[in-house]
Design a protein around this motif. Structure first.
Motif, short mmCIF file in Angstrom:
data_model
loop_
_atom_site.label_atom_id
_atom_site.label_comp_id
_atom_site.label_asym_id
_atom_site.label_seq_id
_atom_site.Cartn_x
_atom_site.Cartn_y
_atom_site.Cartn_z
N ARG A 11 -3.70 -6.40 9.75
CA ARG A 11 -3.48 -5.33 10.47
C ARG A 11 -2.25 -4.52 10.07
N VAL A 12 -2.24 -3.11 10.16
CA VAL A 12 -0.84 -2.33 10.17
C VAL A 12 -1.13 -1.29 10.96
N HIS A 13 0.10 -0.75 11.75
CA HIS A 13 -0.20 0.39 12.61
C HIS A 13 1.04 1.34 11.93
N ARG A 14 0.52 2.69 11.88
CA ARG A 14 1.40 3.73 11.34
C ARG A 14 1.46 4.87 12.37
N THR A 96 -4.45 2.82 13.37
CA THR A 96 -4.26 1.34 12.84
C THR A 96 -5.25 1.06 11.70
N ALA A 129 -1.40 -3.99 2.50
CA ALA A 129 -1.13 -3.83 3.88
C ALA A 129 0.48 -3.95 4.05
N ASP A 130 1.03 -4.81 3.24
CA ASP A 130 2.65 -4.98 3.10
C ASP A 130 3.33 -3.56 2.64
N GLU A 134 4.98 -2.77 8.37
CA GLU A 134 5.12 -3.90 9.03
C GLU A 134 3.77 -4.24 9.59
N ARG A 135 3.00 -5.48 9.47
CA ARG A 135 1.93 -5.88 9.84
C ARG A 135 1.98 -6.43 11.29
#
Length: 136
Positions: A11-14, A96, A129-130, A134-135
């Protein structure tokens, strides 16, 4: 604040909107050998079929043809577990992104060759994801 991700996703949130972030996600997937086979607009489908309004939510069916071919050769029924889904959903004022962990999903298959392919797929998807940030 976004809760901890379940163990079956990366998971990543932007802060960007889904529309703004989607091209970057697709570009990063492509760089790792994945194309998009399917795209499901969950919000539009629920609106059309059930007259339910919800925040934007997309499911992208991502596939790396080389990995898929190897998996199908090792385990012909594996197609029932493909493709690797990537979701983009509106949350906390941004988007997300959740990527299916292929090691978890394909871990139900008792086949060492599939486990190796799943590990490679996970490495590639973890780089996506990286690269997004930030995951969670």
């Amino acid at each position: 604040m976004t809760a901890s991700p379940p163990g079956y996703v990366l998971r990543v949130h932007r802060s960007e909107s889904i529309d703004d972030l989607r091209p970057r996600v697709v570009e990063l997937l492509k760089a790792e050998g994945f194309g998009i086979l399917t795209e499901i607009d969950v919000a539009a489908t629920l609106r059309e079929k059930l007259d339910i309004e919800r925040d934007p939510y997309l499911i992208l069916g991502a596939c790396n043809p080389r990995l898929a071919h190897r998996a199908l050769e090792a385990e012909p029924s594996i197609g029932a577990l493909l493709p690797c889904n990537v979701t983009l959903r509106m949350e906390d004022g941004g988007t997300t992104v959740e990527i299916m962990d292929p090691q978890v999903a394909l871990g139900i298959v008792d086949n060492a060759a599939v486990a190796s392919i799943a590990a490679e797929a996970r490495e590639r998807l973890a780089r996506v994801a990286d690269a997004l940030g930030e995951r969670g």
